[in-house]
Motif scaffolding. Structure first.
Motif, PDB file in Angstrom:
ATOM      1  N   ARG A  11      -5.100   0.915  -0.749  1.00 47.38           N
ATOM      2  CA  ARG A  11      -5.268   2.143   0.053  1.00 47.38           C
ATOM      3  C   ARG A  11      -6.173   3.133  -0.668  1.00 47.38           C
ATOM      4  NH1 ARG A  11       0.349   1.506   1.229  1.00 47.38           N
ATOM      5  NH2 ARG A  11       0.849   2.949  -0.482  1.00 47.38           N
ATOM      6  N   ALA A  12      -6.000   3.244  -1.967  1.00 46.94           N
ATOM      7  CA  ALA A  12      -6.829   4.171  -2.741  1.00 46.94           C
ATOM      8  C   ALA A  12      -8.293   3.755  -2.709  1.00 46.94           C
ATOM      9  CB  ALA A  12      -6.331   4.240  -4.187  1.00 46.94           C
ATOM     10  N   MET A  13      -8.544   2.462  -2.863  1.00 51.84           N
ATOM     11  CA  MET A  13      -9.921   1.970  -2.817  1.00 51.84           C
ATOM     12  C   MET A  13     -10.514   2.160  -1.425  1.00 51.84           C
ATOM     13  SD  MET A  13     -10.995   1.048  -5.759  1.00 51.84           S
ATOM     14  CE  MET A  13     -12.533   0.431  -5.060  1.00 51.84           C
ATOM     15  N   GLU A  14      -9.717   2.006  -0.401  1.00 50.10           N
ATOM     16  CA  GLU A  14     -10.196   2.205   0.966  1.00 50.10           C
ATOM     17  C   GLU A  14     -10.574   3.669   1.189  1.00 50.10           C
ATOM     18  OE1 GLU A  14     -11.121   1.367   5.000  1.00 50.10           O
ATOM     19  OE2 GLU A  14     -10.780   0.013   3.302  1.00 50.10           O
ATOM     20  N   ASN A  15      -9.837   4.593   0.582  1.00 45.85           N
ATOM     21  CA  ASN A  15     -10.173   6.007   0.690  1.00 45.85           C
ATOM     22  C   ASN A  15     -11.476   6.327  -0.032  1.00 45.85           C
ATOM     23  OD1 ASN A  15      -7.865   6.584   2.173  1.00 45.85           O
ATOM     24  ND2 ASN A  15      -6.664   7.154   0.367  1.00 45.85           N
ATOM     25  N   ILE A  16     -11.708   5.668  -1.164  1.00 39.73           N
ATOM     26  CA  ILE A  16     -12.913   5.899  -1.947  1.00 39.73           C
ATOM     27  C   ILE A  16     -14.125   5.243  -1.307  1.00 39.73           C
ATOM     28  CG2 ILE A  16     -14.044   5.382  -4.155  1.00 39.73           C
ATOM     29  CD1 ILE A  16     -11.236   5.633  -5.447  1.00 39.73           C
ATOM     30  N   ALA A  17     -13.954   4.000  -0.858  1.00 39.64           N
ATOM     31  CA  ALA A  17     -15.064   3.228  -0.289  1.00 39.64           C
ATOM     32  C   ALA A  17     -14.544   2.378   0.864  1.00 39.64           C
ATOM     33  CB  ALA A  17     -15.697   2.335  -1.355  1.00 39.64           C
ATOM     34  N   PRO A  18     -14.502   2.937   2.077  1.00 41.69           N
ATOM     35  CA  PRO A  18     -13.999   2.178   3.229  1.00 41.69           C
ATOM     36  C   PRO A  18     -14.685   0.818   3.360  1.00 41.69           C
ATOM     37  CG  PRO A  18     -14.380   4.472   3.825  1.00 41.69           C
ATOM     38  CD  PRO A  18     -14.949   4.289   2.454  1.00 41.69           C
ATOM     39  N   LEU A  19     -13.901  -0.214   3.559  1.00 40.81           N
ATOM     40  CA  LEU A  19     -14.447  -1.565   3.612  1.00 40.81           C
ATOM     41  C   LEU A  19     -15.403  -1.755   4.776  1.00 40.81           C
ATOM     42  CD1 LEU A  19     -11.272  -3.648   2.684  1.00 40.81           C
ATOM     43  CD2 LEU A  19     -13.139  -2.896   1.199  1.00 40.81           C
ATOM     44  N   ARG A  20     -15.296  -0.939   5.809  1.00 35.72           N
ATOM     45  CA  ARG A  20     -16.199  -1.057   6.951  1.00 35.72           C
ATOM     46  C   ARG A  20     -17.645  -0.723   6.578  1.00 35.72           C
ATOM     47  NH1 ARG A  20     -12.604   2.967   7.960  1.00 35.72           N
ATOM     48  NH2 ARG A  20     -13.317   5.124   7.741  1.00 35.72           N
ATOM     49  N   LEU A  21     -17.846  -0.109   5.402  1.00 34.32           N
ATOM     50  CA  LEU A  21     -19.193   0.220   4.961  1.00 34.32           C
ATOM     51  C   LEU A  21     -19.909  -0.968   4.330  1.00 34.32           C
ATOM     52  CD1 LEU A  21     -18.627   3.722   3.289  1.00 34.32           C
ATOM     53  CD2 LEU A  21     -19.347   3.219   5.627  1.00 34.32           C
ATOM     54  N   ALA A  22     -19.184  -2.036   4.047  1.00 33.30           N
ATOM     55  CA  ALA A  22     -19.783  -3.200   3.394  1.00 33.30           C
ATOM     56  C   ALA A  22     -20.783  -3.894   4.314  1.00 33.30           C
ATOM     57  CB  ALA A  22     -18.692  -4.178   2.977  1.00 33.30           C
ATOM     58  N   GLU A  23     -21.759  -4.556   3.703  1.00 30.90           N
ATOM     59  CA  GLU A  23     -22.732  -5.325   4.470  1.00 30.90           C
ATOM     60  C   GLU A  23     -22.050  -6.491   5.168  1.00 30.90           C
ATOM     61  OE1 GLU A  23     -25.933  -4.197   4.734  1.00 30.90           O
ATOM     62  OE2 GLU A  23     -25.035  -2.539   3.626  1.00 30.90           O
ATOM     63  N   TRP A  25     -22.825  -9.523   5.381  1.00 25.26           N
ATOM     64  CA  TRP A  25     -22.833 -10.774   4.630  1.00 25.26           C
ATOM     65  C   TRP A  25     -21.862 -10.767   3.461  1.00 25.26           C
ATOM     66  CZ3 TRP A  25     -23.909  -9.211  -0.210  1.00 25.26           C
ATOM     67  CH2 TRP A  25     -24.738  -8.094  -0.375  1.00 25.26           C
ATOM     68  N   ASP A  26     -21.268  -9.612   3.185  1.00 25.05           N
ATOM     69  CA  ASP A  26     -20.454  -9.456   1.982  1.00 25.05           C
ATOM     70  C   ASP A  26     -19.017  -9.926   2.220  1.00 25.05           C
ATOM     71  OD1 ASP A  26     -19.983  -8.792  -0.611  1.00 25.05           O
ATOM     72  OD2 ASP A  26     -20.225  -6.630  -0.367  1.00 25.05           O
ATOM     73  N   ASN A  27     -18.268 -10.041   1.134  1.00 23.31           N
ATOM     74  CA  ASN A  27     -16.853 -10.413   1.206  1.00 23.31           C
ATOM     75  C   ASN A  27     -16.075  -9.427   0.344  1.00 23.31           C
ATOM     76  OD1 ASN A  27     -14.632 -11.996   2.002  1.00 23.31           O
ATOM     77  ND2 ASN A  27     -14.666 -13.107   0.059  1.00 23.31           N
ATOM     78  N   VAL A  28     -15.421  -8.471   0.979  1.00 24.75           N
ATOM     79  CA  VAL A  28     -14.777  -7.384   0.245  1.00 24.75           C
ATOM     80  C   VAL A  28     -13.313  -7.274   0.630  1.00 24.75           C
ATOM     81  CG1 VAL A  28     -16.918  -6.064   0.011  1.00 24.75           C
ATOM     82  CG2 VAL A  28     -15.465  -5.702   2.019  1.00 24.75           C
ATOM     83  N   ILE A  80     -14.685 -14.417  -4.881  1.00 25.96           N
ATOM     84  CA  ILE A  80     -14.726 -15.372  -3.765  1.00 25.96           C
ATOM     85  C   ILE A  80     -15.773 -14.852  -2.798  1.00 25.96           C
ATOM     86  CG2 ILE A  80     -13.453 -16.485  -1.903  1.00 25.96           C
ATOM     87  CD1 ILE A  80     -10.882 -15.933  -3.454  1.00 25.96           C
ATOM     88  N   PHE A  81     -16.877 -15.562  -2.707  1.00 29.73           N
ATOM     89  CA  PHE A  81     -17.976 -15.101  -1.862  1.00 29.73           C
ATOM     90  C   PHE A  81     -18.217 -16.063  -0.704  1.00 29.73           C
ATOM     91  CE2 PHE A  81     -22.452 -14.102  -0.876  1.00 29.73           C
ATOM     92  CZ  PHE A  81     -22.318 -12.738  -0.692  1.00 29.73           C
TER      93      PHE A  81
END
Length: 278
Positions: A11-23, A25-28, A80-81
């Motif tokens: 949850r803390a990481m999602e607040n800092i960098a929402p996963l929806r911002l990832a490219e 092609w990425d795996n986050v 894991i990519f």
């Protein structure tokens, strides 16, 4: 059943960098979830709320996490990519993942979501260049309410133009490097005002953009040639060298996000750029 502390870190990481911002092609996100905490008999602690931050999940980093009794690793690069067809001990990366499972360690990866987020890796790179205006290099990413959450790459417009030599000095000082690679166009600019920035491997994003300098970790030979032919200066620092320094910033941000009294966050001492000049 999810471990509460693992969910708290996610949850803390999602607040800092929402996963929806990832490219795309990425795996986050949470890439490996353990069903239990690792408990080391060498540690006599009431709590076990420890996080280890690293750029890459290597075998030495896994051993470090075990020694620290840290049940969560935040690995900037996703271990894991591509889809895994098997998990065996003969593959070093897979062996590290299996060791994590055996030791009760969960692994979260933010990667390009942390690049894009405002206040993330690319903004940290830009701030090392001096004072000026920092904006999106590519279109901004908006949330459901239309608020900007981040963007791909950054464009830095310096308040005061500087020489290439001075800019390179600032880059080396900010990243703690003694050497970087620089490509000069035939007509070297006496004053640099604009810098296009992309952490990691930035060739595909930077080539063709309007800026005096392209600043990234690595580019292909042909991308460098194309950039120089277009009159751009190129500063290459090594892929992970443009990312690793942000881990200490991330540690402080996590401490503010996670309000747990016995929280301990460590930046890996084993994680390092794999290449050296000899």
């Amino acid at each position: 059943m999810s471990i509460p502390f693992v969910k708290t870190v996610c949850r803390a990481m999602e607040n800092i960098a929402p996963l929806r911002l990832a490219e795309k092609w990425d795996n986050v996100g949470l890439l490996l979830e353990s069903h239990r905490h690792h408990q080391s008999p060498s540690h006599k602690l009431n709590g076990n709320n420890r996080v280890l931050l690293t750029n890459d999940l290597t075998s030495s980093v896994v051993e470090e996490s075990i020694t620290l009794n840290a049940p969560v690793i935040v690995s900037y690069h996703p271990p894991i990519f591509k889809p895994l067809q098997s998990l065996t001990l003969t593959n070093p990366l897979q062996a590290s993942l299996l060791r994590c499972v055996a030791e009760g360690i969960s692994v979260f990866s933010p990667h390009t979501s942390l690049d894009s987020a405002w206040g993330g890796v690319n903004d940290w790179l830009a701030k090392g260049l001096g004072t000026g205006e920092i904006s999106a290099l590519v279109g901004e990413k908006l949330d459901a309410s239309g608020t900007s959450e981040g963007a791909e790459g950054r464009l830095m417009i310096l308040d005061e133009p500087v020489s290439v030599k001075e800019l390179v000095s600032r880059v080396k000082r900010h990243l703690g490097l003694s050497q970087v690679q620089v490509a000069y166009p035939s007509a070297v600019l006496s004053n640099i005002r604009t810098v296009a920035i992309c952490a990691g491997s930035g060739g595909s994003m930077l080539v063709g953009r309007e800026a005096d300098v392209y600043f990234t970790g690595e580019m292909s030979h042909h991308e460098v040639l194309a950039s120089v032919a277009a009159g751009k200066h190129v500063v290459l620092c090594g892929h992970t060298n443009t990312e690793r320094g942000y881990l200490s910033v991330l540690a402080e941000r996590l401490r503010k996000e996670i309000q747990i009294e016995d929280l301990e966050i460590f930046v890996s001492k084993q994680d390092a750029h794999p290449l050296t000049f000899v």
